[in-house]
Design a protein around this motif. Structure first.
Motif, PDB file in Angstrom:
ATOM      1  N   HIS A  67       0.825  -1.197   0.000  1.00  0.00           N
ATOM      2  CA  HIS A  67       0.000   0.000   0.000  1.00  0.00           C
ATOM      3  C   HIS A  67       0.872   1.265   0.000  1.00  0.00           C
ATOM      4  O   HIS A  67       1.100   1.853  -1.057  1.00  0.00           O
ATOM      5  CB  HIS A  67      -0.930  -0.031   1.233  1.00  0.00           C
ATOM      6  N   CYS A 101       4.068   1.253   1.752  1.00  0.00           N
ATOM      7  CA  CYS A 101       5.457   0.903   2.071  1.00  0.00           C
ATOM      8  C   CYS A 101       5.800   0.934   3.559  1.00  0.00           C
ATOM      9  O   CYS A 101       6.981   1.074   3.924  1.00  0.00           O
ATOM     10  CB  CYS A 101       6.457   1.787   1.308  1.00  0.00           C
ATOM     11  N   GLU A 136     -10.680  -0.583   2.005  1.00  0.00           N
ATOM     12  CA  GLU A 136     -11.479  -0.503   0.775  1.00  0.00           C
ATOM     13  C   GLU A 136     -12.946  -0.856   1.071  1.00  0.00           C
ATOM     14  O   GLU A 136     -13.254  -1.450   2.113  1.00  0.00           O
ATOM     15  CB  GLU A 136     -10.913  -1.456  -0.283  1.00  0.00           C
ATOM     16  N   GLN A 173       6.392  12.388   3.679  1.00  0.00           N
ATOM     17  CA  GLN A 173       5.727  11.182   4.171  1.00  0.00           C
ATOM     18  C   GLN A 173       5.178  11.387   5.587  1.00  0.00           C
ATOM     19  O   GLN A 173       4.244  10.679   5.989  1.00  0.00           O
ATOM     20  CB  GLN A 173       6.616   9.940   4.048  1.00  0.00           C
ATOM     21  N   GLU A 207       1.865  13.088   4.873  1.00  0.00           N
ATOM     22  CA  GLU A 207       0.929  12.064   4.398  1.00  0.00           C
ATOM     23  C   GLU A 207       0.276  11.328   5.560  1.00  0.00           C
ATOM     24  O   GLU A 207      -0.896  10.947   5.487  1.00  0.00           O
ATOM     25  CB  GLU A 207       1.667  11.070   3.480  1.00  0.00           C
ATOM     26  N   VAL A 224       5.659   3.670  11.302  1.00  0.00           N
ATOM     27  CA  VAL A 224       5.283   3.429   9.907  1.00  0.00           C
ATOM     28  C   VAL A 224       5.949   4.418   8.952  1.00  0.00           C
ATOM     29  O   VAL A 224       6.357   4.048   7.848  1.00  0.00           O
ATOM     30  CB  VAL A 224       3.740   3.433   9.706  1.00  0.00           C
ATOM     31  N   GLN A 225       6.073   5.670   9.386  1.00  0.00           N
ATOM     32  CA  GLN A 225       6.612   6.681   8.470  1.00  0.00           C
ATOM     33  C   GLN A 225       8.122   6.529   8.291  1.00  0.00           C
ATOM     34  O   GLN A 225       8.647   6.671   7.186  1.00  0.00           O
ATOM     35  CB  GLN A 225       6.258   8.081   8.975  1.00  0.00           C
ATOM     36  N   GLY A 254       9.728   3.721   8.981  1.00  0.00           N
ATOM     37  CA  GLY A 254       9.960   2.356   8.500  1.00  0.00           C
ATOM     38  C   GLY A 254       9.992   2.259   6.982  1.00  0.00           C
ATOM     39  O   GLY A 254      10.544   1.308   6.422  1.00  0.00           O
ATOM     40  N   MET A 255       9.416   3.239   6.292  1.00  0.00           N
ATOM     41  CA  MET A 255       9.407   3.248   4.819  1.00  0.00           C
ATOM     42  C   MET A 255      10.778   3.516   4.218  1.00  0.00           C
ATOM     43  O   MET A 255      10.964   3.384   2.999  1.00  0.00           O
ATOM     44  CB  MET A 255       8.486   4.374   4.330  1.00  0.00           C
ATOM     45  N   VAL A 315      10.612   7.642   1.037  1.00  0.00           N
ATOM     46  CA  VAL A 315       9.930   6.452   0.544  1.00  0.00           C
ATOM     47  C   VAL A 315       9.938   6.428  -0.991  1.00  0.00           C
ATOM     48  O   VAL A 315       9.826   7.474  -1.644  1.00  0.00           O
ATOM     49  CB  VAL A 315       8.489   6.375   1.098  1.00  0.00           C
ATOM     50  N   ASP A 316      10.121   5.246  -1.536  1.00  0.00           N
ATOM     51  CA  ASP A 316      10.094   5.058  -2.982  1.00  0.00           C
ATOM     52  C   ASP A 316       8.628   4.961  -3.414  1.00  0.00           C
ATOM     53  O   ASP A 316       8.018   3.905  -3.323  1.00  0.00           O
ATOM     54  CB  ASP A 316      10.862   3.774  -3.317  1.00  0.00           C
ATOM     55  N   ARG A 370       6.604   2.354  -5.762  1.00  0.00           N
ATOM     56  CA  ARG A 370       6.156   1.036  -5.323  1.00  0.00           C
ATOM     57  C   ARG A 370       4.743   1.028  -4.769  1.00  0.00           C
ATOM     58  O   ARG A 370       4.158  -0.022  -4.562  1.00  0.00           O
ATOM     59  CB  ARG A 370       7.069   0.527  -4.190  1.00  0.00           C
ATOM     60  N   GLU A 371       4.235   2.182  -4.409  1.00  0.00           N
ATOM     61  CA  GLU A 371       2.988   2.218  -3.644  1.00  0.00           C
ATOM     62  C   GLU A 371       1.775   1.839  -4.498  1.00  0.00           C
ATOM     63  O   GLU A 371       1.796   1.900  -5.725  1.00  0.00           O
ATOM     64  CB  GLU A 371       2.797   3.618  -3.037  1.00  0.00           C
ATOM     65  N   ARG A 372       0.693   1.399  -3.816  1.00  0.00           N
ATOM     66  CA  ARG A 372      -0.578   1.078  -4.465  1.00  0.00           C
ATOM     67  C   ARG A 372      -1.653   1.835  -3.719  1.00  0.00           C
ATOM     68  O   ARG A 372      -2.121   1.392  -2.671  1.00  0.00           O
ATOM     69  CB  ARG A 372      -0.851  -0.435  -4.379  1.00  0.00           C
ATOM     70  N   LEU A 373      -2.066   2.978  -4.221  1.00  0.00           N
ATOM     71  CA  LEU A 373      -2.995   3.819  -3.475  1.00  0.00           C
ATOM     72  C   LEU A 373      -4.437   3.344  -3.622  1.00  0.00           C
ATOM     73  O   LEU A 373      -4.825   2.795  -4.657  1.00  0.00           O
ATOM     74  CB  LEU A 373      -2.863   5.269  -3.929  1.00  0.00           C
ATOM     75  N   GLY A 374      -5.211   3.551  -2.561  1.00  0.00           N
ATOM     76  CA  GLY A 374      -6.602   3.116  -2.547  1.00  0.00           C
ATOM     77  C   GLY A 374      -7.556   4.271  -2.299  1.00  0.00           C
ATOM     78  O   GLY A 374      -7.162   5.455  -2.341  1.00  0.00           O
ATOM     79  N   ASP A 413      -6.874   7.169   0.124  1.00  0.00           N
ATOM     80  CA  ASP A 413      -5.688   7.997  -0.097  1.00  0.00           C
ATOM     81  C   ASP A 413      -5.981   9.267  -0.894  1.00  0.00           C
ATOM     82  O   ASP A 413      -5.057   9.932  -1.382  1.00  0.00           O
ATOM     83  CB  ASP A 413      -4.608   7.161  -0.793  1.00  0.00           C
ATOM     84  N   ILE A 452      -4.277  12.387   0.368  1.00  0.00           N
ATOM     85  CA  ILE A 452      -2.835  12.360   0.134  1.00  0.00           C
ATOM     86  C   ILE A 452      -2.520  12.763  -1.298  1.00  0.00           C
ATOM     87  O   ILE A 452      -1.614  13.555  -1.566  1.00  0.00           O
ATOM     88  CB  ILE A 452      -2.306  10.948   0.454  1.00  0.00           C
TER      89      ILE A 452
END
Lengths: 430, 430, 430
Positions: free
Chosen positions: A72, A74, A108, C171, C174, C350-351, C353-354, C358-359, C362-366, C369, C372
């Motif tokens: 999601h 990262c 979702e 990030q 975000e 989490v922030q 840890g990326m 953050v790259d 790679r992300e998959r936004l839903g 988001d 953001i």
């Protein structure tokens, strides 16, 4: 002497490099089963061949080895919740199973099928011999596990450990395949007295090493390519009409097995964590009887081939590069060749001391380095063959690993590598 | 202001760089003799001009300074065995003497002459003044040692120490040659009271500094090139018909000697360990009498120009960059200009605070920086001359170093740099 | 998914970068007023937008924020003497006032005017709300301060803190603008019980969150550009004929304000220290009453949005990346979603840890988001507009900041972003 370009080729393990691709054709030991002690135990960070991964054992006991970062946004899945057959990201609750499938995506809508489209990199894992093995290559080519003897002895007969080593895996293999260094690096200063004791013991036990090892201080080295890798033999004069032969094996792509006692055997695996770090695995096992509680206790705290580890650390040796392996110069003057305690730690001091990736354009190889040269050539050849489309034979033929190290007393005109006596000495027992 | 390109030229010391080649024409202080306390004492790691070396004292008491890595397979000789006039690698027992010759190669056959073909880089070492000196340049050009006075006073009259300094050597020299900073960086807040006390003391002792130093807070600076380097003079009005002159010397390629008391003298050497670290050497000596036990004890624990070192460390200052030199802000408000204890440590705080290699394109030089400009020009000129084939004069003429710092009271029309009174004040006594 | 080039554009803050220039149009919170507790208190090192600076409070109480290195020879002014309305370099006594003017240059002749030509970079500072604000942009464009409510409540009603966060500021924003994560990252495992308790409390208090928040676990997200930044609304079904709306604001260029209680509000600022580190500011305040001593004590030691800091450190969190935020896996199994204590610390895990940046390829936004994406687009657009010559509106119109977060119960056909009820809920009170 290797020019820089060839050294790079030999040592780099990332995805897409020739050596990295070759390694990804093999099953790889990645964790002890006890590193993931039970269902839903704590996730574990592991970097393997330069890929940052997280391992976990799910509720059903299966081991997952997946990308460290959530698909999601990262977040680091090391901090994730290991629950109900999946690892759940703490950021937004996306959950992954051991195959890397996203099995829950609570952010979702309930009728969304986005989760079905999300997949994390995941590598298949199997457990054998108290060890978690993984395979990072193409799914279609996934082979059977290599048929190592140590995976097939009873659990009571075996002790396995691993530790982080701060150098590239190839210079660690070079140490493993190099029998010549034992007489120096791992020796004591009273070797003359030791040799006497050994001979005495040998007269009682008939153990060949005890009887013959010290009789010739300049063994001759021989190496031959085999289906599993490279067989290295060292030949000693005995003063009698036979040669005393000891055999050290390099097994593709990173295993070595040093000649040890007739019934207790050992293997190493030097698994690249990344280009400049490797995991040094030590497998010790007895062919017939359980290891004594005393021996196991000794191995656990650093003994035999097993390094002492910092308590509470993740496989970090107590004696390491940052503290000069706790070298004791007085002990070096009076008792041991190095003043460093521990066989493994003695190896670290020379292998890590070279720098993380040794500059092989500086080296000056001698007659005892024949096995090392053969091992490098083999790795080169196999990686080149793979580039050209030929899969490595040993990766797909786990039966070639049914071997262990050994020694033999042979007539002077015997085939050092083919004699039935040799084959018997090296054959696994199952 | 130096553009980046010139700054690189001035500061880089690796083999093949213009400055690195210039430095390799000179004898260099590398270790205290007591860093290698006796025959077969522990080997010592040292990096010099960016070259990673190991030093050892052999059974005969000779000092060896050789490549850190074994010629065979690059194991670290720091872990080596220092035994029977040579350093033996712990990996396979190859052994080197102080000249870098491989004198034993037990892995080869007894009739092999491979050892004769193997040679490690080795630099000649000599001991003088409690210090090990080395020469890293072309063998054919090896000169005599520089004839420093401190190497010729009795051992009882001298104290020498060195410490690691975390910056390039040139900005350390700049501090050494810069007399103007003492009135600030090294001052106390009661300097008025101090000055009174000094004057009173001066009336009794006739010591020029005590009498005249505080009379003029804006000394004029002068600099002149000499055969040994640069002579820097600071001129103070005395309110009488004479000037009070103090002399600070830069001696090629990295020595400074600050004006101190008439009988007790001191030198610094700022020896590049690599581009971003230097060894700061402090040589303190009395011309006529032994240093008192009390004074030596004080120097040993940090006093005078000698920094306090972390016990058990290899010349690491107790007050260093990582702990902000243990600055005491309350002391800075009430007692001393910096709140940092120790003359050396005060220097570190400004010299290391600039960054490891100061960006000289940012600086704004003033009238007190004349000596610094002259020193840089000299280093530039000598390195350029060498590139063009002219060897540095001072490297080959150790007699030009028979000097020390000093002061003088001169008629206003005297030649500040040539007057016989000046020459007398600066001449070494042997 | 952002390609690398756009990610660089979004995240780099140095002088001359598009984002760096945009940020330099705004007033920036840089230190707590109490970081510089009184006249002539200790200088403080701070790096801001990649520029290494030193802050000090002069004898008159004014705050200076100037280049860290002295204009003369680049000594570190952190070690400087803070005295008589200026910061004096310890090397040669050059002294600077809060405007960066060199006001004393004791090494030059008394009639020299060199000091007048020397000027250090200095940024104007103002204090408001217990915070030192600075402006790093063109002098001619210096705007008024943003009119944040928290700067206008009585001091007793407010608590402000900041801590170093080991990742890029975007990030962190975000995380601040992302309401969807609270139900996971900041949740406890007994949320069902909690929800019951909240509902009960809501029935008594009429607090909308207590009554409606838990009724819909899949809120819909909406975002709209505004003059101050981006308004993000989350809509929940209530099971009645109204929607429950919560509003989370992103205010240019790095502020967020999460929906909290009706009377106690909070803001974050995520200020880039450099490309890979930011300062996370937390402003908590009550609209009507003083914060209780108990609450303040709790905030001081880590509570609410305020992180626990290592005592004596300069705003370093106790639970940080190097110690895995002191995660307690047992607590994670039985009590909280993360096993990490502290709302802020949960965010860090989490922030940070990326990775530091953050790259985003790679992300998959839903669907959650949306805010953001809107925030990133806004930062992009404003930085592009500025490149093309259009100044950012909000920088020059401090009145747009007279807002806070809030919630509302709206008819299903109401304008979510324009309804008078919404405007009332979000309007600041002064």
């Amino acid at each position: 002497m290797l020019p820089e370009e060839q050294n790079e080729r030999l040592t780099r393990v990332g995805r897409g490099t020739p050596m990295g691709e070759l390694l990804r054709r093999y099953w790889i030991p990645v964790l002890l089963s006890e590193d993931l002690p039970g269902p839903d135990s704590d996730p574990v960070r592991i970097t393997l061949l330069g890929e940052r991964l997280v391992a976990f054992r799910d509720t059903s006991g299966r081991v997952g080895l997946i990308d460290r970062l959530c698909a999601h946004r990262c977040a680091d899945l090391f901090f994730g919740r290991n629950e109900e057959d999946g690892l759940r990201c703490t950021y937004h609750g996306w959950k992954y199973d051991v195959q890397g499938n996203c099995v829950d995506m609570p952010t979702e809508d309930e009728d969304s099928n986005f989760a079905n489209k999300v997949q994390l990199t995941a590598y298949p894992c199997r457990e054998a011999g108290g060890t978690v093995w993984t395979y990072m290559g193409p799914k279609a080519l996934e082979p059977a596990l290599p048929e190592f003897e140590f995976n097939h002895v009873p659990e009571t007969h075996r002790f396995v450990s691993w530790n982080v080593q701060e150098c590239n895996f190839v210079q660690a293999i070079e140490g493993g395949i190099d029998s010549a260094h034992s007489a120096f690096l791992h020796s004591t200063l009273d070797s003359h007295k030791m040799n006497e004791a050994w001979r005495e013991q040998g007269r009682r036990s008939g153990n060949l090493r005890d009887l013959y090892h010290a009789r010739d201080k300049h063994p001759k080295f021989f190496a031959r390519d085999t289906d599993y890798g490279v067989l290295v033999g060292s030949r000693r004069n005995t003063g009698e009409d036979k040669y005393y032969w000891r055999y050290n094996l390099f097994l593709m792509p990173f295993y070595t097995t040093p000649p040890s006692s007739p019934k207790q055997k050992s293997f190493h695996a030097f698994v690249p964590l990344d280009d400049v770090t490797c995991a040094r695995w030590s497998f010790t096992y007895h062919l017939e009887t359980p290891l004594s509680a005393q021996l196991v206790a000794q191995y656990r705290t650093g003994g035999g081939l097993h390094a002492a580890l910092v308590p509470g650390s993740f496989h970090i040796p107590t004696r390491n590069k940052s503290n000069d392996y706790l070298i004791d110069r007085q002990e070096q003057r009076t008792l041991t060749f190095t003043g460093i305690k521990g066989t493994g730690e003695q190896d670290f001091s020379v292998q890590e001391g070279m720098g993380t990736i040794v500059d092989r354009s500086r080296e000056r190889l001698g007659v005892t380095d024949i096995g090392i040269i053969a091992m490098r050539r083999r790795l080169f050849k196999e990686s080149t063959d793979l580039l050209e489309g030929t899969e490595p034979y040993s990766a797909g033929h786990g039966d070639v690993y049914r071997l262990h190290a050994g020694d033999a007393l042979l007539p002077t005109d015997a085939q050092w590598d083919e004699d039935p006596e040799v084959k018997k000495a090296l054959a696994a027992t199952w």
